[in-house]
Design a protein around this motif. Structure first.
Motif, PDB file in Angstrom:
ATOM      1  N   ALA A 194       0.825  -1.199   0.000  1.00  0.00           N
ATOM      2  CA  ALA A 194       0.000   0.000   0.000  1.00  0.00           C
ATOM      3  C   ALA A 194       0.863   1.255   0.000  1.00  0.00           C
ATOM      4  O   ALA A 194       0.526   2.262  -0.635  1.00  0.00           O
ATOM      5  CB  ALA A 194      -0.925  -0.012   1.217  1.00  0.00           C
ATOM      6  N   ALA A 195       2.010   1.192   0.690  1.00  0.00           N
ATOM      7  CA  ALA A 195       2.891   2.365   0.769  1.00  0.00           C
ATOM      8  C   ALA A 195       3.455   2.740  -0.598  1.00  0.00           C
ATOM      9  O   ALA A 195       3.667   3.922  -0.892  1.00  0.00           O
ATOM     10  CB  ALA A 195       4.029   2.090   1.749  1.00  0.00           C
ATOM     11  N   SER A 196       3.710   1.756  -1.451  1.00  0.00           N
ATOM     12  CA  SER A 196       4.252   2.069  -2.775  1.00  0.00           C
ATOM     13  C   SER A 196       3.222   2.806  -3.628  1.00  0.00           C
ATOM     14  O   SER A 196       3.558   3.740  -4.370  1.00  0.00           O
ATOM     15  CB  SER A 196       4.727   0.794  -3.473  1.00  0.00           C
ATOM     16  OG  SER A 196       3.659  -0.098  -3.715  1.00  0.00           O
ATOM     17  N   TYR A 197       1.944   2.418  -3.520  1.00  0.00           N
ATOM     18  CA  TYR A 197       0.902   3.121  -4.266  1.00  0.00           C
ATOM     19  C   TYR A 197       0.682   4.523  -3.716  1.00  0.00           C
ATOM     20  O   TYR A 197       0.458   5.474  -4.476  1.00  0.00           O
ATOM     21  CB  TYR A 197      -0.400   2.323  -4.248  1.00  0.00           C
ATOM     22  CG  TYR A 197      -0.279   1.027  -5.005  1.00  0.00           C
ATOM     23  CD1 TYR A 197      -0.186   1.026  -6.393  1.00  0.00           C
ATOM     24  CD2 TYR A 197      -0.210  -0.191  -4.341  1.00  0.00           C
ATOM     25  CE1 TYR A 197      -0.040  -0.161  -7.102  1.00  0.00           C
ATOM     26  CE2 TYR A 197      -0.066  -1.379  -5.034  1.00  0.00           C
ATOM     27  CZ  TYR A 197       0.021  -1.363  -6.404  1.00  0.00           C
ATOM     28  OH  TYR A 197       0.186  -2.535  -7.097  1.00  0.00           O
ATOM     29  N   ALA A 198       0.759   4.672  -2.401  1.00  0.00           N
ATOM     30  CA  ALA A 198       0.618   5.993  -1.797  1.00  0.00           C
ATOM     31  C   ALA A 198       1.748   6.910  -2.251  1.00  0.00           C
ATOM     32  O   ALA A 198       1.521   8.104  -2.540  1.00  0.00           O
ATOM     33  CB  ALA A 198       0.596   5.878  -0.277  1.00  0.00           C
ATOM     34  N   ALA A 199       2.971   6.375  -2.338  1.00  0.00           N
ATOM     35  CA  ALA A 199       4.111   7.180  -2.783  1.00  0.00           C
ATOM     36  C   ALA A 199       3.932   7.624  -4.228  1.00  0.00           C
ATOM     37  O   ALA A 199       4.217   8.772  -4.588  1.00  0.00           O
ATOM     38  CB  ALA A 199       5.400   6.385  -2.623  1.00  0.00           C
ATOM     39  N   ALA A 200       3.470   6.702  -5.068  1.00  0.00           N
ATOM     40  CA  ALA A 200       3.233   7.052  -6.471  1.00  0.00           C
ATOM     41  C   ALA A 200       2.168   8.138  -6.584  1.00  0.00           C
ATOM     42  O   ALA A 200       2.318   9.112  -7.337  1.00  0.00           O
ATOM     43  CB  ALA A 200       2.813   5.814  -7.256  1.00  0.00           C
ATOM     44  N   ALA A 201       1.076   7.981  -5.854  1.00  0.00           N
ATOM     45  CA  ALA A 201      -0.004   8.956  -5.919  1.00  0.00           C
ATOM     46  C   ALA A 201       0.457  10.331  -5.443  1.00  0.00           C
ATOM     47  O   ALA A 201       0.080  11.362  -6.032  1.00  0.00           O
ATOM     48  CB  ALA A 201      -1.189   8.481  -5.090  1.00  0.00           C
ATOM     49  N   ARG A 202       1.276  10.374  -4.394  1.00  0.00           N
ATOM     50  CA  ARG A 202       1.766  11.675  -3.911  1.00  0.00           C
ATOM     51  C   ARG A 202       2.590  12.381  -4.983  1.00  0.00           C
ATOM     52  O   ARG A 202       2.455  13.592  -5.189  1.00  0.00           O
ATOM     53  CB  ARG A 202       2.592  11.488  -2.642  1.00  0.00           C
ATOM     54  CG  ARG A 202       1.779  11.246  -1.385  1.00  0.00           C
ATOM     55  CD  ARG A 202       2.614  11.426  -0.131  1.00  0.00           C
ATOM     56  NE  ARG A 202       3.753  10.521  -0.083  1.00  0.00           N
ATOM     57  CZ  ARG A 202       3.720   9.296   0.443  1.00  0.00           C
ATOM     58  NH1 ARG A 202       2.583   8.830   0.957  1.00  0.00           N
ATOM     59  NH2 ARG A 202       4.795   8.532   0.471  1.00  0.00           N
ATOM     60  N   LEU A 203       3.447  11.638  -5.665  1.00  0.00           N
ATOM     61  CA  LEU A 203       4.258  12.248  -6.720  1.00  0.00           C
ATOM     62  C   LEU A 203       3.392  12.682  -7.897  1.00  0.00           C
ATOM     63  O   LEU A 203       3.558  13.778  -8.434  1.00  0.00           O
ATOM     64  CB  LEU A 203       5.337  11.268  -7.198  1.00  0.00           C
ATOM     65  CG  LEU A 203       6.625  11.193  -6.389  1.00  0.00           C
ATOM     66  CD1 LEU A 203       7.556  10.144  -6.974  1.00  0.00           C
ATOM     67  CD2 LEU A 203       7.326  12.548  -6.379  1.00  0.00           C
ATOM     68  N   LEU A 204       2.477  11.836  -8.318  1.00  0.00           N
ATOM     69  CA  LEU A 204       1.628  12.179  -9.452  1.00  0.00           C
ATOM     70  C   LEU A 204       0.698  13.342  -9.124  1.00  0.00           C
ATOM     71  O   LEU A 204       0.330  14.114 -10.018  1.00  0.00           O
ATOM     72  CB  LEU A 204       0.842  10.952  -9.900  1.00  0.00           C
ATOM     73  CG  LEU A 204       1.701   9.834 -10.503  1.00  0.00           C
ATOM     74  CD1 LEU A 204       0.895   8.536 -10.624  1.00  0.00           C
ATOM     75  CD2 LEU A 204       2.270  10.238 -11.862  1.00  0.00           C
ATOM     76  N   ASP A 205       0.337  13.477  -7.869  1.00  0.00           N
ATOM     77  CA  ASP A 205      -0.502  14.599  -7.458  1.00  0.00           C
ATOM     78  C   ASP A 205       0.201  15.950  -7.586  1.00  0.00           C
ATOM     79  O   ASP A 205      -0.450  16.998  -7.520  1.00  0.00           O
ATOM     80  CB  ASP A 205      -0.979  14.416  -6.015  1.00  0.00           C
ATOM     81  CG  ASP A 205      -2.185  13.498  -5.898  1.00  0.00           C
ATOM     82  OD1 ASP A 205      -2.863  13.266  -6.923  1.00  0.00           O
ATOM     83  OD2 ASP A 205      -2.443  13.008  -4.776  1.00  0.00           O
ATOM     84  N   THR A 206       1.518  15.953  -7.763  1.00  0.00           N
ATOM     85  CA  THR A 206       2.226  17.220  -7.970  1.00  0.00           C
ATOM     86  C   THR A 206       2.033  17.745  -9.391  1.00  0.00           C
ATOM     87  O   THR A 206       2.382  18.897  -9.677  1.00  0.00           O
ATOM     88  CB  THR A 206       3.740  17.072  -7.682  1.00  0.00           C
ATOM     89  OG1 THR A 206       4.332  16.172  -8.635  1.00  0.00           O
ATOM     90  CG2 THR A 206       3.980  16.557  -6.266  1.00  0.00           C
ATOM     91  N   LEU A 207       1.507  16.914 -10.286  1.00  0.00           N
ATOM     92  CA  LEU A 207       1.185  17.376 -11.635  1.00  0.00           C
ATOM     93  C   LEU A 207       0.000  18.335 -11.585  1.00  0.00           C
ATOM     94  O   LEU A 207      -0.966  18.098 -10.854  1.00  0.00           O
ATOM     95  CB  LEU A 207       0.830  16.186 -12.525  1.00  0.00           C
ATOM     96  CG  LEU A 207       1.957  15.204 -12.839  1.00  0.00           C
ATOM     97  CD1 LEU A 207       1.376  13.885 -13.341  1.00  0.00           C
ATOM     98  CD2 LEU A 207       2.914  15.800 -13.877  1.00  0.00           C
ATOM     99  N   ALA A 208       0.060  19.379 -12.381  1.00  0.00           N
ATOM    100  CA  ALA A 208      -1.029  20.359 -12.409  1.00  0.00           C
ATOM    101  C   ALA A 208      -2.067  19.980 -13.457  1.00  0.00           C
ATOM    102  O   ALA A 208      -2.558  20.828 -14.206  1.00  0.00           O
ATOM    103  CB  ALA A 208      -0.464  21.744 -12.689  1.00  0.00           C
ATOM    104  N   CYS A 209      -2.403  18.689 -13.517  1.00  0.00           N
ATOM    105  CA  CYS A 209      -3.371  18.204 -14.502  1.00  0.00           C
ATOM    106  C   CYS A 209      -3.961  16.898 -13.966  1.00  0.00           C
ATOM    107  O   CYS A 209      -3.401  16.274 -13.064  1.00  0.00           O
ATOM    108  CB  CYS A 209      -2.698  17.954 -15.857  1.00  0.00           C
ATOM    109  SG  CYS A 209      -1.540  16.561 -15.868  1.00  0.00           S
ATOM    110  N   PRO A 210      -5.078  16.460 -14.527  1.00  0.00           N
ATOM    111  CA  PRO A 210      -5.605  15.149 -14.142  1.00  0.00           C
ATOM    112  C   PRO A 210      -4.632  14.040 -14.530  1.00  0.00           C
ATOM    113  O   PRO A 210      -3.963  14.121 -15.566  1.00  0.00           O
ATOM    114  CB  PRO A 210      -6.906  15.038 -14.947  1.00  0.00           C
ATOM    115  CG  PRO A 210      -7.246  16.427 -15.353  1.00  0.00           C
ATOM    116  CD  PRO A 210      -5.952  17.152 -15.500  1.00  0.00           C
TER     117      PRO A 210
END
Length: 256
Positions: free
Chosen positions: A50-66
Motif C-alpha cells: 500500500a505504501a508504494s501506491y501511496a508514494a506514487a499517488a503523492r508524486l503524481l498529485d504534484t502534476l497540475a493536470c488530471p
C-alpha cells in the motif's frame, strides 16, 4: 508514463537505479511540459505494498493536470484502487481514451477475455470520437522474443473486436520497458501502436532472453492531439545519478 516499479522504501534500488528518484525526475520533466492529462500504463508497484501506491499517488498529485493509471502484471488492483480507482474511459475533449485492464493475477502475460472485450465494444459504441486505447501488455510483437511471449495472449481477439470501430486511431502500452513505434493494419485501416520508456529500468530491445539496457535512461512519451491528428515524441530523463535531459525528435503521425 509506465512501469514505475516502486517499493515501500523510497531508497530501495532496482537493477540499475532507484525507482523513486527516477520517477521524481520523470514527473518533474513531464510537469514542465504542462500536459493536459497524464496516463500511467501499469506496474506502479514492485513490492505490491500500500505504501508504494501511496508514494506514487503523492508524486503524481504534484502534476497540475488530471492523471490516471491502470494495472500491470505486478500490481495489486485493490491497493491501487484504494488510492485512485482506474477509470474505464477519459474525456480528452475532441478525443477519448479507454483504459483496459489486461492483468491476469499471478501471471506475467496479459489477457482481456470475452467480458472485457465486450465492455470495450460497449464503450466504443457509445462514442465515435477519435479514440486512444491504453493498456499494459503489448498487443503486437515488439521484437524481443522473451517479451513477445508474455504480451497480450488474446491479441487476435482484441484486433478482431476493434475491426468495427474506425475511431480507434492509436494504442498505447507499457510492460516492454522500451520505446516502440509501429502500426497494425486492421480491417483495411492503420492503427498506430506505441510503447514507452519505463520510469524504472529499461529493457534491451531485440533481446532473445531477459536483459536490461544499463545505458538507457528513463522517460515518457508525449502525445499531441490536434483535431483528428496525433503527433508524438519520446523524452528521456536522466535521474539524480546522472542529471541531463535528452529529447528525441518528434515523428508526426497523420490521423486515420
Amino acid at each position: 508514463m509506465t512501469d514505475l516499479h516502486l517499493h515501500a522504501d523510497p531508497a530501495a534500488r532496482s537493477r540499475t537505479g532507484v525507482p523513486f528518484s527516477r520517477l521524481q525526475a520523470v514527473v518533474a520533466a513531464a510537469s514542465a511540459e504542462q500536459p493536459d492529462a497524464v496516463v500511467v500504463t501499469g506496474d506502479i508497484s514492485q513490492d505490491e505494498t500500500a505504501a508504494s501506491y501511496a508514494a506514487a499517488a503523492r508524486l503524481l498529485d504534484t502534476l497540475a493536470c488530471p492523471w490516471h493509471w491502470l494495472p500491470g502484471n505486478h500490481d495489486r488492483l485493490e491497493r491501487m484502487a484504494a488510492e485512485r480507482a482506474p477509470p474505464a474511459a477519459v474525456d480528452l475533449g475532441g478525443w477519448r481514451m479507454l483504459l483496459l485492464d489486461t492483468q491476469v493475477p499471478g501471471a506475467p502475460y496479459g489477457r482481456l477475455g470475452v467480458r472485457k472485450l465486450a465492455a470495450m465494444a460497449t464503450q466504443l459504441d457509445k462514442d465515435r470520437r477519435p479514440t486512444l486505447i491504453a493498456m499494459h501488455h503489448p498487443p503486437v510483437a515488439v521484437g524481443a522474443a522473451w517479451m513477445d511471449a508474455i504480451g497480450l495472449a488474446d491479441c487476435d481477439a482484441f484486433w478482431r473486436t476493434l475491426a468495427g470501430y474506425p475511431q480507434v486511431r492509436t494504442v498505447l502500452f507499457g510492460h516492454a520497458h522500451q520505446t516502440f513505434a509501429g502500426q497494425r493494419q486492421n480491417a483495411g485501416r492503420t492503427v498506430d501502436v506505441y510503447g514507452c520508456p519505463a520510469a524504472a529500468d529499461q529493457f534491451l530491445p531485440g533481446a532473445t532472453h531477459f536483459a536490461v539496457d544499463p545505458d538507457a535512461s528513463p522517460g515518457y512519451r508525449v502525445l499531441a492531439l490536434d483535431g483528428g491528428h496525433l503527433s508524438t515524441r519520446v523524452v528521456r530523463v536522466c535521474d539524480a545519478y546522472s542529471g541531463a535531459l535528452q529529447e528525441k525528435a518528434a515523428r508526426p503521425v497523420p490521423g486515420v
